[in-house]
Design an enzyme around this catalytic site. Structure first.
Site, PDB file in Angstrom:
ATOM      1  N   GLU A  53       0.835  -1.203   0.000  1.00 14.27           N
ATOM      2  CA  GLU A  53       0.000   0.000   0.000  1.00 14.27           C
ATOM      3  C   GLU A  53       0.872   1.256   0.000  1.00 14.27           C
ATOM      4  OE1 GLU A  53      -3.194  -0.094   2.861  1.00 14.27           O
ATOM      5  OE2 GLU A  53      -4.121  -1.819   1.895  1.00 14.27           O
ATOM      6  N   GLU A  59      -5.181  -8.681  -0.415  1.00 13.93           N
ATOM      7  CA  GLU A  59      -6.026  -8.282   0.712  1.00 13.93           C
ATOM      8  C   GLU A  59      -7.457  -8.176   0.206  1.00 13.93           C
ATOM      9  OE1 GLU A  59      -4.905  -5.071   3.301  1.00 13.93           O
ATOM     10  OE2 GLU A  59      -2.751  -5.486   3.067  1.00 13.93           O
TER      11      GLU A  59
END
Length: 485
Positions: free
Chosen positions: A173, A298
């Protein structure tokens, strides 16, 4: 009645078992208390790892486990988690609750966990606050065979042989908690860092995964593929299903929620289809032969935490609603086997859409756990390209296994049972056995007082077959699998 037409001559491709991967971050009670209790704990353990949790995970044949994060990965310095426990440096987990942890679960403990549950390694490296040298030395420490400074250090710490690392993520991220970077900047950083993620075992090269987009950030995917596509084996995608369809304010409760939040959550989960389709189309521009993977590392449902728990621990209950989210998402992955070769549900124990919940020495399996168990035979089977006219609330996936066929379907409607006919074009049906996970209430769940409220049962009604078809009547709020011979 909806009909699904099955033709053996139209395979989609192999379902990579790694799409059934798990994720264990240093977050809340996922690691400490969930997986790791330490060798001196009164809770039965083997080398510090809970025996009950390990046994449960072995039963669903976890193929790959992502660690140490998540946001935690870009604050994790691996050398703090090796050597004698008494000498390990403590750290503050700034992302998740501001708690101080002792680093007793580190690289050696992670590979011990993999050995106990039979899973492959997916390591996420630190780009946000780490150096190139730090990442290079970690790869050397884990995978170098022979004599080198890091291999010698590994041997000094009790493990002379290298460990196999299947996947390595270069940052996490990076558009957010991993550094708030622009895609152009991250792509250049990726090119630099991955250069020093060396393959010390040419027979088993690392699969290098770049940080990909959040949800529908198609610009990120385009820039990273354009600038760094030549240097990566996969690019990640993160998408969480939210009942409020927004990250602002409250997400909604895991229990005692209104019907509208069931409906909106399923809409959010179904967005995975468009996300994979559109990100894959961008990847096709730079990788028309589909050699690179779209890695959904995710995914899962995300609610407000349970009342009275630490907001930074992301502990939520798990209901039949989550089972439906799991089933329809896995179906989407299996419809895209040409691009999606690895996925990791978030997370394995005590965090978000967990397989397992623990409370001290107690442990329960969630409805999501049972979906993964029911879908076991999809792993490494051949997905078939079917045609259907199913109702909007029903999705399905059909695979050909070494035992016959596995039909899986979910009805996430709230009120109506649906009849689904599977028509075989080239196969003569001789037997069909079904299993169902269902409930008559929207938030049916297992807890520590009643751990077996939601679990699979053999289908004793609603399943018939003849030589050319199998017919299933699936109640609302249900997941069904049928093994066909």
């Amino acid at each position: 009645m909806g009909t699904v037409y099955i033709d053996d001559h139209r395979p989609l491709g192999r379902i990579n078992k790694d799409i059934y991967g798990q994720f264990s971050e240093h977050l809340g009670r996922c690691i400490y208390g969930g997986l790791w209790v330490g060798p001196d704990s009164d809770i039965p353990n083997t080398n510090g790892l809970r025996n009950d949790v390990v046994t449960a995970l072995k039963d669903i044949q976890v193929p790959v486990l992502r660690w140490p994060g998540g946001c935690f990965a870009d604050e994790y310095h691996w050398q703090d988690g090796i050597g004698p426990n008494s000498q390990r440096k403590t750290m503050v987990n700034n992302n998740w609750g501001g708690v101080t942890e002792n680093n007793h679960f580190g690289t050696h403990e992670y590979f011990e966990l993999l050995q106990q549950i039979g899973a492959a390694a997916y390591i996420n490296g630190n780009v946000g606050s780490g150096t190139v040298q730090e990442m290079q030395e970690w790869v050397e420490y884990m995978t170098m065979n022979g004599t080198s400074p890091m291999a010698d250090l590994r041997a000094k710490n009790g493990h002379p042989d290298p460990w196999p690392v299947k996947y390595f993520g270069v940052g996490n991220e990076s558009w957010g908690c991993g550094g708030n970077m622009r895609p152009e900047y991250y792509a250049d950083l990726y090119r630099r860092y991955q250069t020093f993620v060396r393959n010390y075992d040419p027979a088993h090269p690392l699969t290098k995964i770049a940080c990909g987009p959040s949800n529908d950030d198609y610009h990120w995917t385009d820039e990273v593929m354009k600038i760094a596509g030549h240097y990566l084996d996969g690019i990640s995608l993160h998408h969480y299903a939210l009942p409020s369809i927004t990250w602002s304010g409250k997400k909604g409760a895991a229990l005692s929620f209104p019907e509208q939040e069931w409906v909106s959550l399923m809409q959010s989960a179904n967005e995975m289809e468009e996300l994979i389709t559109r990100h894959s189309a961008i990847m096709d521009k730079y990788d028309p032969d589909k050699k690179k993977s779209l890695v959904v590392d995710e995914w899962g449902s995300w609610y407000d935490v349970e009342p009275g728990t630490n907001p930074g621990f992301l502990y939520q209950q798990n209901t039949i609603r989550d089972a439906c989210v799991a089933a329809l998402t896995l179906h989407i992955f299996q419809h895209h086997v040409d691009r999606v070769h690895l996925a990791n549900i978030a997370q394995m124990v005590n965090v978000l859409q967990a397989m397992i919940l623990t409370d001290g020495a107690k442990m329960i399996k969630t409805p999501t756990y049972y979906v993964f168990k029911m879908f076991l035979d999809h792993q490494d089977a051949t997905a078939l390209n079917t045609q259907d006219d199913l109702p909007d609330t029903v999705t399905t996936s059909v695979s050909k296994t070494d035992k016959g066929y596995l039909l899986s379907l979910v009805n996430y409607g709230l009120t109506a049972a649906e009849e689904v006919r599977y028509a075989f074009q080239t196969h003569t049906v001789t037997a069909a056995q079904g299993e169902i996970l269902h409930s008559t209430t929207m938030d049916a769940h297992n807890d520590f007082e009643a751990p077996d409220v939601v679990q699979p049962e053999a289908m004793t009604a609603g399943l018939t077959h003849d030589a050319h078809q199998v017919t299933v009547t699936i109640p609302p709020m249900s997941v069904v699998t049928v093994h066909v011979q």
